[in-house]
Design an enzyme around this catalytic site. Sequence first.
Site, PDB file in Angstrom:
ATOM      1  N   GLY A 240       2.166  -1.674  13.515  1.00 63.40           N
ATOM      2  CA  GLY A 240       3.176  -2.197  12.600  1.00 63.40           C
ATOM      3  C   GLY A 240       2.661  -2.379  11.188  1.00 63.40           C
ATOM      4  N   GLY A 468      -0.861  -3.765  19.684  1.00 61.74           N
ATOM      5  CA  GLY A 468      -2.117  -3.065  19.905  1.00 61.74           C
ATOM      6  C   GLY A 468      -3.329  -3.889  19.558  1.00 61.74           C
ATOM      7  CB  THR A 619      -9.229  -7.383  20.842  1.00 57.18           C
ATOM      8  OG1 THR A 619      -9.561  -8.764  20.940  1.00 57.18           O
ATOM      9  CG2 THR A 619      -8.853  -6.851  22.210  1.00 57.18           C
ATOM     10  CD  GLN A 623      -6.300  -5.893  15.084  1.00 57.51           C
ATOM     11  OE1 GLN A 623      -5.683  -6.309  14.125  1.00 57.51           O
ATOM     12  NE2 GLN A 623      -5.934  -4.808  15.731  1.00 57.51           N
ATOM     13  N   GLY A 686      -8.379 -15.802  12.221  1.00 58.32           N
ATOM     14  CA  GLY A 686      -7.576 -14.576  12.170  1.00 58.32           C
ATOM     15  C   GLY A 686      -8.393 -13.408  11.681  1.00 58.32           C
ATOM     16  CB  VAL A 687      -9.874 -10.678  13.126  1.00 56.99           C
ATOM     17  CG1 VAL A 687     -10.817 -11.803  13.450  1.00 56.99           C
ATOM     18  CG2 VAL A 687      -9.069 -10.288  14.357  1.00 56.99           C
ATOM     19  N   GLY A 688      -6.852  -9.813  11.745  1.00 56.46           N
ATOM     20  CA  GLY A 688      -6.079  -8.585  11.537  1.00 56.46           C
ATOM     21  C   GLY A 688      -6.006  -8.127  10.101  1.00 56.46           C
ATOM     22  CD  GLU A 689      -2.478  -9.306   7.721  1.00 59.69           C
ATOM     23  OE1 GLU A 689      -2.489  -8.454   6.826  1.00 59.69           O
ATOM     24  OE2 GLU A 689      -1.524  -9.471   8.493  1.00 59.69           O
TER      25      GLU A 689
END
Length: 722
Positions: A240, A468, A619, A623, A686-689
């Site tokens: 996304g 994902g 994961t 990321q 948080g790790v996605g950004e």
Amino acid sequence: MTVLGLPLDRVDSGPKTTGAAKFSAEYPYPGLTHAALVHATISRGRITAIDTREAEALPGVVTVLTHHNAPPLKPPQKVNPLNLPSMVSGTQVNYLQTDEVHWDGQPVAVVVAETLDAAREAANLVRVTYEQRASTVDFETAAPHARQQKNSPISQGFAKKGHAERALTEAPVSVDLRYTTPVYNHNALEPHATTAVWEGDRLTVHDATQTLDWFRRHLARRFGIPLANVRVLAPYVGGGFGGKGSIWAGTILAALAARATGRPVRLMLTREGVYRTVGGRTPSVQRVALGAGTDGRLTTLIHTSVARVGRTGGIPEQITSQSQHLYAADNILLRQQITELDLVPNTSMRAPGESIGTFALESAVDEFAGTLGIDPIEFRLRNEPAVNPLDGKKFSHRMLREAYELGAERFGWASRTREPGSMRDGRWLVGMGVASAYHPAWQFTANVTLRLAADGTVVLRCGFQEMGMGGATAQAQIVADALGVPFDAVHVVYGDSALPIAPGAGGSMQTASVAGSVLAACAKLRRRLRAGGGADLPDLVRRSGRSFVEVAVGADSGIGRILGQAKFFAKFFLDSRRWAKAAAGAHFCEVRVDPDTAEVRVSRWLGVFDVGRVVNAKTTASQLRGGIVMGIGMALSEHTLVDPRTGRIMNPGLGDYHVPVHADVPPIDVTWLGEPDPTMPLGVVGVGEVGITGVAAAIANAVHHATGKRIRDLPITLDKLL
């Protein structure tokens, strides 16, 4: 032994690798039809005629919907940051309800047919005549006329401390630099797709969405039906990155077409359709000016930006966000301006604002360190703040100094020579660069139910999304750890708006937000069973004579929902006044540049991150590496080309829009410090950004070290180095 932090395999790995996982365009329904969009070919104006006769005559065509015959649709709500669901609308356009055209690519008709091939062929046969109006589509010419962005709860358009401009003129050493970044477009592995089914006035939608609850509320409002009559399912989303965080034309028109025909409708956007109807990242023009004494201590920091939104929507990006926090300076000036263009509105794209903001800031810091004759890491550490530089708030958690120290040792920074162009490996020029990563940490509310059965199995139900990143796996680990049960005994149900409400997947907030409620549910369940620290919980359930015990945290409706929202806003504003919360990190990059062709190869990468507690090592690493890969594309190849005369995107697809492939990506070493943030659930940040922030600057800084050339306009292409 705790399961937190272990590199456990994803709980959805089996269905995804065997093909059993169904994505939004894979649900079969009796009588299923297929839809295709007809896109406007002007940037602003109105439709004067639309001829659908040839399209309707094509075998297999069910109907062609235009503004002449489409069912009524209510307009979107105006965006209000205090009404969070209002922010889910990608644009303010009320599709197929008027003859107005607002950008090149706006859908002006939708064809419904028995097969996908027939729908797409018929869409090419719809003839539209327009009356064009004057439009503004060229960002470069519009930027000087931008207006000041207003402050909001989610983004500051203006902030200052001291007298930054005056301090700049008085500084013994200074730089005043300009940077630009282009438009970037979303290219998730799964293009946007919707399967919509009506049963009376009840709507079921399978969609690739990041925001189940807001999405559902938007659909109920647009179609004028009770909220309880809308169900949105998204158990699997193929990427996304922000592009699926809003509702775009494809979803609305699939549901509209299904209502008009009385049959299930599937609408899958082509790659070109994604570019034409789904927003991307805003372009930017940025100024970074720095002043310091001869000792290398910053006296002033100025960071200003101009970005764009669409005339019919788009949310300004927080381009100067990181500049509030990264460096100690007595004087700071931050200003964001925006200009409205007749283009598809921009939208969130991985670390919106900070991705491009860190490029400018971290490039300027590197250049200024060179001007001062100070090693770029030493300069950063010399200006590392003890408290938030802009307002004096405490850092809830900050270990950026430790990240640089560890990274410098592991990367071999001491072997770097100072002079640009002084390192070679055979014919290749070699350069090393660094940059800081930064992204704020957020926490929203989430509702969950948790059921512990007498046989020892646990079911967690929560309507969060899985794109994902391993969200379901992480929450299963958290439950297993909190209840002292095996990881394999935990089943997580997610991806359905019929489940308890959770926040959307975005802003690196989902894991912490859901974890807070999961921990509360586990504690509530222990209290219900009167369980001590070492109790065998399933045995307590069996001894109670019950087959299971279930608890809930939060409420989806009624007074409970109102109280939950009030609690969220109170905590959000209180935290924002007390703490500066963020994930951070240090990027170390090595590049090789061919001196004859100017080909740039990223040859080695190390990222050291301060991201709080890590729930799943596998994961998390995925990321962080994914963010770095996306940043490599941002730095070296990605660039959406918009015709400055017509507003038409000229490279709408992966044939001409170049994302990194395997040959472009070096071995990427990532590590983290693992120190929990005491103000966040389980210490999760948080790790996605954060992984993408700073990447483009690290590459630009390494390229300068290799070649002596400063590239301040992305992407870094051959022509800029030759």
